[in-house]
Design a protein around this motif. Structure first.
Motif, mmCIF file in Angstrom:
data_model
loop_
_atom_site.group_PDB
_atom_site.id
_atom_site.type_symbol
_atom_site.label_atom_id
_atom_site.label_comp_id
_atom_site.label_asym_id
_atom_site.label_seq_id
_atom_site.Cartn_x
_atom_site.Cartn_y
_atom_site.Cartn_z
ATOM 1 N N UNK A 15 47.238 40.576 40.931
ATOM 2 C CA UNK A 15 47.958 40.320 42.179
ATOM 3 C C UNK A 15 47.617 38.917 42.700
ATOM 4 N N UNK A 16 48.524 38.308 43.477
ATOM 5 C CA UNK A 16 48.329 36.924 43.940
ATOM 6 C C UNK A 16 47.025 36.685 44.702
ATOM 7 N N UNK A 17 46.579 37.634 45.499
ATOM 8 C CA UNK A 17 45.334 37.437 46.259
ATOM 9 C C UNK A 17 44.129 37.318 45.323
ATOM 10 N N UNK A 18 44.083 38.137 44.301
ATOM 11 C CA UNK A 18 42.974 38.066 43.345
ATOM 12 C C UNK A 18 43.016 36.759 42.565
ATOM 13 N N UNK A 19 44.222 36.326 42.184
ATOM 14 C CA UNK A 19 44.345 35.067 41.457
ATOM 15 C C UNK A 19 43.940 33.886 42.333
ATOM 16 N N UNK A 20 44.372 33.903 43.599
ATOM 17 C CA UNK A 20 43.984 32.833 44.528
ATOM 18 C C UNK A 20 42.467 32.806 44.680
ATOM 19 N N UNK A 21 41.840 33.971 44.785
ATOM 20 C CA UNK A 21 40.387 34.048 44.898
ATOM 21 C C UNK A 21 39.704 33.448 43.673
ATOM 22 N N UNK A 22 40.236 33.738 42.493
ATOM 23 C CA UNK A 22 39.701 33.159 41.262
ATOM 24 C C UNK A 22 39.782 31.637 41.302
ATOM 25 N N UNK A 23 40.951 31.111 41.628
ATOM 26 C CA UNK A 23 41.157 29.674 41.563
ATOM 27 C C UNK A 23 40.397 28.914 42.653
ATOM 28 N N UNK A 24 40.200 29.508 43.823
ATOM 29 C CA UNK A 24 39.434 28.816 44.855
ATOM 30 C C UNK A 24 37.952 28.765 44.516
ATOM 31 N N UNK A 25 37.512 29.599 43.599
ATOM 32 C CA UNK A 25 36.109 29.573 43.173
ATOM 33 C C UNK A 25 35.855 28.488 42.133
ATOM 34 N N UNK A 26 36.893 27.758 41.753
ATOM 35 C CA UNK A 26 36.779 26.700 40.739
ATOM 36 C C UNK A 26 36.991 25.344 41.416
#
Length: 182
Positions: A15-26
């Motif tokens: 889902x978009x929220x999980x993907x956004x969380x992944x990418x903001x951690x990089x």
């Protein structure tokens, strides 16, 4: 996407929220992609999706929202600049991510003498001038491949890059401070 591996099944994406969380951690370096429209009006937006692709020919890619007016101008002109922001450029990064229509009135810039594309010489440590070589639509973004025809160092400002990750701006520690044991 092109060239899917043979024999693989298509699975649902996260889902978009999980993907956004992944990418903001990089954490990534912050850039502003600039161009001009058909009427020579400057356009630009903050972009953290930048990647080197090839040395021969020198090619990079940026990913821009498919409905972005900056993307529309860039595709019309086929020329753009990638302004790699220095550690003191957080205000201009925020300005260009805000969508403010008067952003170029609030930022210091000069037109490139050849293309007219805006260069943010006070806020960038390095600028790459590019020509669109191809594009690829992926979801709600367009991957723009740019052949780099000139790289300019802006040595007057801070040299360290502006970074963004973990939902905040930051910069690298000064190498001199690191070596002194502080």
């Amino acid at each position: 996407m092109a060239n899917s591996p043979a024999g693989t099944a298509t699975r649902a994406t996260v889902d978009p929220a999980a993907f956004r969380s992944l990418m903001t951690a990089h954490p990534v370096g912050v850039t502003i992609v600039t161009t001009v429209g058909p009427d020579a009006e400057p356009w630009g937006m903050t972009c953290s999706s930048l990647c080197g692709v090839s040395l021969q020919p020198a090619t990079l890619l940026v990913c821009l929202r498919d409905r972005s007016p900056t993307l529309a101008a860039l595709l019309h002109t086929s020329a753009f600049a990638v302004n790699l922001l220095h550690e003191g450029a957080e205000p201009v990064s925020r300005l260009f991510s805000s969508g403010a229509p008067d952003r170029f009135e609030k930022a210091s810039w000069v037109p490139d003498p050849e293309s007219g594309v805006p260069h943010l010489i006070e806020d960038a440590h390095t600028i790459a001038d590019c020509e669109v070589s191809e594009t690829l639509t992926v979801g709600d973004h367009v991957v723009v491949f740019g052949r780099v025809h000139r790289v300019t160092s802006c040595a007057d400002g801070p040299a360290g890059p502006l970074l963004y990750g973990m939902r905040r701006y930051w910069s690298l520690p000064d190498a001199a401070d690191e070596g002194s044991g502080r």
